[in-house]
Write an enzyme that holds these catalytic residues in place. Structure first.
Site, short mmCIF file in Angstrom:
data_model
loop_
_atom_site.label_atom_id
_atom_site.label_comp_id
_atom_site.label_asym_id
_atom_site.label_seq_id
_atom_site.Cartn_x
_atom_site.Cartn_y
_atom_site.Cartn_z
N TYR A 72 0.72 -1.23 -0.05
CA TYR A 72 -0.10 0.18 0.08
C TYR A 72 0.64 1.16 0.09
CZ TYR A 72 -4.54 -2.28 0.12
OH TYR A 72 -5.58 -2.89 -0.35
N ASN A 111 -12.09 5.15 -6.15
CA ASN A 111 -10.67 5.30 -6.48
C ASN A 111 -9.99 6.10 -5.17
OD1 ASN A 111 -10.84 4.55 -9.08
ND2 ASN A 111 -11.09 6.69 -9.96
N ASP A 113 -7.18 7.51 -4.85
CA ASP A 113 -5.95 8.27 -5.39
C ASP A 113 -6.12 9.70 -5.06
OD1 ASP A 113 -6.81 7.40 -8.69
OD2 ASP A 113 -7.45 9.14 -7.47
N HIS A 128 -14.34 4.04 -1.02
CA HIS A 128 -13.23 3.18 -0.52
C HIS A 128 -12.19 3.79 0.23
CE1 HIS A 128 -15.08 0.12 -3.51
NE2 HIS A 128 -15.97 0.27 -2.46
N CYS A 136 -4.23 4.44 13.11
CA CYS A 136 -3.49 3.71 14.05
C CYS A 136 -4.43 2.58 14.38
CB CYS A 136 -3.24 4.44 15.25
SG CYS A 136 -2.74 3.55 16.74
N SER A 199 -15.39 -1.24 -13.82
CA SER A 199 -15.88 -2.73 -14.37
C SER A 199 -17.37 -3.18 -13.57
CB SER A 199 -14.81 -3.73 -13.92
OG SER A 199 -14.68 -4.03 -12.44
N ASN A 223 -17.14 3.79 -20.69
CA ASN A 223 -16.15 2.92 -20.22
C ASN A 223 -15.19 2.30 -21.49
OD1 ASN A 223 -15.25 1.45 -17.50
ND2 ASN A 223 -15.46 -0.48 -18.77
C1 BV8 Z 1 -18.62 -5.11 1.80
C2 BV8 Z 1 -9.93 -0.20 -1.89
C3 BV8 Z 1 -20.25 -5.83 3.79
C4 BV8 Z 1 -8.89 -1.06 -1.51
C5 BV8 Z 1 -11.55 -1.68 -2.90
C6 BV8 Z 1 -17.35 -12.31 0.75
C7 BV8 Z 1 -17.14 -11.61 1.98
C8 BV8 Z 1 -17.29 -10.13 2.05
C9 BV8 Z 1 -17.69 -9.59 1.05
C10 BV8 Z 1 -17.75 -10.21 -0.30
C11 BV8 Z 1 -17.81 -11.38 -0.45
N1 BV8 Z 1 -17.87 -11.74 -1.66
C12 BV8 Z 1 -18.58 -10.57 -2.28
C13 BV8 Z 1 -18.25 -9.69 -1.34
C14 BV8 Z 1 -18.51 -8.26 -1.73
C15 BV8 Z 1 -17.01 -7.71 -2.05
C16 BV8 Z 1 -17.28 -7.55 -3.45
O1 BV8 Z 1 -17.87 -7.06 -3.98
N2 BV8 Z 1 -16.34 -8.53 -4.17
C17 BV8 Z 1 -16.37 -8.66 -5.47
C18 BV8 Z 1 -14.74 -8.88 -5.78
C19 BV8 Z 1 -17.07 -9.75 -6.03
N3 BV8 Z 1 -17.14 -6.30 -1.52
C20 BV8 Z 1 -16.75 -5.92 -0.34
O2 BV8 Z 1 -16.10 -6.66 0.56
C21 BV8 Z 1 -17.16 -4.54 0.11
N4 BV8 Z 1 -17.54 -4.44 1.54
O3 BV8 Z 1 -19.42 -5.89 1.13
O4 BV8 Z 1 -19.00 -4.95 3.10
C22 BV8 Z 1 -19.51 -6.90 4.38
C23 BV8 Z 1 -18.72 -6.45 5.57
C24 BV8 Z 1 -18.34 -7.73 6.32
C25 BV8 Z 1 -18.52 -8.90 5.79
C26 BV8 Z 1 -19.13 -9.25 4.68
C27 BV8 Z 1 -19.85 -8.19 3.89
C28 BV8 Z 1 -15.76 -3.75 0.25
C29 BV8 Z 1 -15.45 -3.68 -1.20
C30 BV8 Z 1 -14.32 -2.60 -1.53
C31 BV8 Z 1 -12.87 -3.17 -1.61
N5 BV8 Z 1 -11.97 -2.05 -1.80
N6 BV8 Z 1 -10.76 -0.87 -2.90
C32 BV8 Z 1 -7.50 -1.04 -2.33
O5 BV8 Z 1 -7.63 -0.22 -3.50
O6 BV8 Z 1 -6.60 -1.86 -2.32
S1 BV8 Z 1 -12.25 -2.46 -4.37
C33 BV8 Z 1 -11.25 -1.69 -5.95
O7 BV8 Z 1 -11.63 -2.81 -6.55
C34 BV8 Z 1 -11.60 -0.39 -6.14
O8 BV8 Z 1 -12.05 0.27 -4.98
C35 BV8 Z 1 -12.78 -0.89 -6.85
O9 BV8 Z 1 -14.13 -0.65 -6.11
C36 BV8 Z 1 -12.49 -2.27 -7.31
C37 BV8 Z 1 -12.07 -2.37 -8.89
O10 BV8 Z 1 -13.10 -1.83 -9.74
P1 BV8 Z 1 -12.97 -0.65 -10.65
O11 BV8 Z 1 -12.37 0.55 -10.17
O12 BV8 Z 1 -13.89 -0.87 -11.58
O13 BV8 Z 1 -11.63 -0.93 -11.51
P2 BV8 Z 1 -11.12 -2.46 -12.72
O14 BV8 Z 1 -10.04 -2.35 -12.88
O15 BV8 Z 1 -12.06 -3.44 -11.97
O16 BV8 Z 1 -12.14 -1.61 -14.09
C38 BV8 Z 1 -11.73 -0.45 -14.60
C39 BV8 Z 1 -12.54 -0.25 -15.61
O17 BV8 Z 1 -12.27 1.03 -16.22
C40 BV8 Z 1 -12.46 -1.55 -16.71
O18 BV8 Z 1 -13.96 -1.80 -16.81
C41 BV8 Z 1 -11.89 -1.07 -18.01
O19 BV8 Z 1 -12.47 -1.39 -19.14
C42 BV8 Z 1 -12.10 0.47 -17.79
N7 BV8 Z 1 -11.10 1.58 -18.25
C43 BV8 Z 1 -9.67 1.25 -18.19
N8 BV8 Z 1 -9.03 2.37 -18.84
C44 BV8 Z 1 -9.80 3.34 -18.89
C45 BV8 Z 1 -11.29 2.57 -18.72
N9 BV8 Z 1 -12.59 3.39 -18.93
C46 BV8 Z 1 -12.10 4.66 -19.36
N10 BV8 Z 1 -11.17 5.23 -19.65
C47 BV8 Z 1 -10.02 4.49 -19.50
N11 BV8 Z 1 -8.85 5.20 -19.80
#
Ligand code: BV8
Length: 252
Positions: A72, A111, A113, A128, A136, A199, A223
C-alpha cells in the site's frame, strides 16, 4: 479526439443539460490515463499480479502486516507522483457547470488516489477511502501522509504502540458510514447517474447504478470495455474517459 470521433447522442446531452441532480460514479479506469494501474486490466492490472484476497483484506493484514503495508505504501508513493488527466479535469468542469446552474452534483469515487480532488472536484464521496490516509490500529487516529518518502519500516509503527494501516476499505470491510449515507442520499435524488471507468463488479458500489435506475434516473456508462451494467444503461459510450469526457462536457 473531436466531437465527430466521439458518438455522443444529442438526446443524452439534452438530458444532462436539464438534469436537476447528477451523480457520477468513477472507478480505476478514470485514473488509468494518469498512469495508475487499474485492477482488472489483464496485463498490468493490480489483480493480474496480486490476488486481492492476499493483500486487500483484514486477514491479509493480520497475517502479514509488513507485506500488506509495503504494497500500500508503494501505491501511495506512486499516486503522489501522478497528476489528474483530462478526464478528471472534465469532471471538475462538469461539477462547476451543474452547480452554477443551480442543480446538484455528487461524485462518488471508488478510487483511492485523490486525483478528483487534485483536479478541483469538490463534491467527492470516497466510497473506499484513500491511500493517503493511514490510521492507528490501536486508537483509530487517522492522518494524511502526503510526503513522497516511504515509511521507514513495515509495518509502520504508530505513536500509540499500534501499527499504521492504510485508510482504505478492504474486501470484507463495510464502507464508511458517512460515505454510504451521502451516496444513498445522492443516488435516491438524482435524475442522471453516470458510471465511468469501472468494471461494475465490486459491491455495494456497483449497486448504485441499479438503484438510480430503479428511481427512474437516466443512466449513462462511459467505459473502455463492456461491463455487466452496459445492458442496463440508457446510453453506453465506449472509449477512454480522458478523451470522451472533455468532448462531452464541451458539448453541454
Ligand atoms: C462489503 C480499496 C459488507 C482497496 C477496494 C465475501 C465476503 C465479504 C464481502 C464479499 C464477499 N464476496 C463478495 C463480497 C462483496 C465484496 C465484493 O464486491 N467482491 C467482489 C470482488 C465480488 N465487497 C466488499 O467486500 C465490500 N464490503 O461488502 O461490506 C460486508 C462486511 C463484512 C462482511 C461481509 C460483507 C468492500 C469492497 C471494497 C474493496 N476495496 N478498493 C484497494 O484499493 O486496495 S475495491 C477496488 O476494486 C476499487 O476500489 C474498485 O471498487 C474495485 C475495482 O473496480 P474498478 O475501479 O472498476 O477497476 P477495474 O480495474 O475493475 O475496472 C476498470 C474499468 O475501467 C474496466 O472496465 C476498464 O475497461 C475501464 N477502463 C480502463 N481504462 C479506461 C477505462 N475506462 C475509461 N477510460 C479509460 N482510460
Amino acid at each position: 479526439m473531436s466531437f465527430e470521433d466521439v458518438q455522443i447522442p444529442d438526446a443524452m446531452l439534452e438530458v444532462m443539460r436539464t438534469a436537476r441532480s447528477i451523480v457520477v460514479m468513477t472507478g480505476a479506469g478514470v485514473s488509468a490515463e494518469s498512469g495508475i494501474p487499474t485492477f482488472r486490466d489483464a496485463l498490468e492490472g493490480l489483480w493480474a499480479k496480486y490476488d486481492p484476497e492476499d493483500l486487500a483484506t483484514p486477514a491479509a493484514f493480520r497475517d502479514d502486516p509488513a507485506r500488506v503495508t509495503r504494497w500500500y505504501d508503494e501505491r501511495r508513493l506512486r499516486v503522489t507522483s501522478c497528476r489528474p488527466n483530462p478526464g478528471h479535469d472534465a469532471l471538475a468542469r462538469l461539477e462547476a457547470i451543474v452547480v452554477e446552474r443551480g442543480s446538484s452534483f455528487t461524485l462518488l469515487t471508488q478510487n483511492v488516489d485523490r486525483l478528483h480532488q487534485a483536479a478541483g472536484s469538490r463534491h467527492v464521496v470516497e466510497l473506499h477511502g484513500s491511500l493517503l490516509e493511514w490510521r492507528c490500529t490501536k486508537t483509530g487516529e487517522q492522518r494524511t501522509y502526503l510526503d513522497p518518502t516511504p515509511f521507514e519500516s513495515y509495518p509502520p509503527p504508530s505513536e500509540h504502540g499500534g501499527l499504521l494501516r492504510p485508510g482504505v476499505v478492504w474486501f470484507g470491510e463495510s464502507l464508511p458510514a458517512e460515505a454510504v449515507r451521502a451516496a444513498d442520499a445522492a443516488v435516491s435524488a438524482c435524475d442522471v447517474f453516470m458510471s465511468i471507468g469501472t468494471s461494475s463488479v465490486v459491491y455495494p458500489a456497483a449497486e448504485y447504478l441499479y438503484q438510480a435506475r430503479e428511481n427512474s434516473a437516466w443512466t449513462i456508462e462511459v467505459n473502455l470495455d463492456p461491463t455487466p451494467a452496459s445492458h442496463f444503461v440508457n446510453w453506453c459510450i465506449a472509449g477512454k474517459s480522458g478523451e470522451v469526457l472533455p468532448v462531452l462536457v464541451a458539448a453541454l
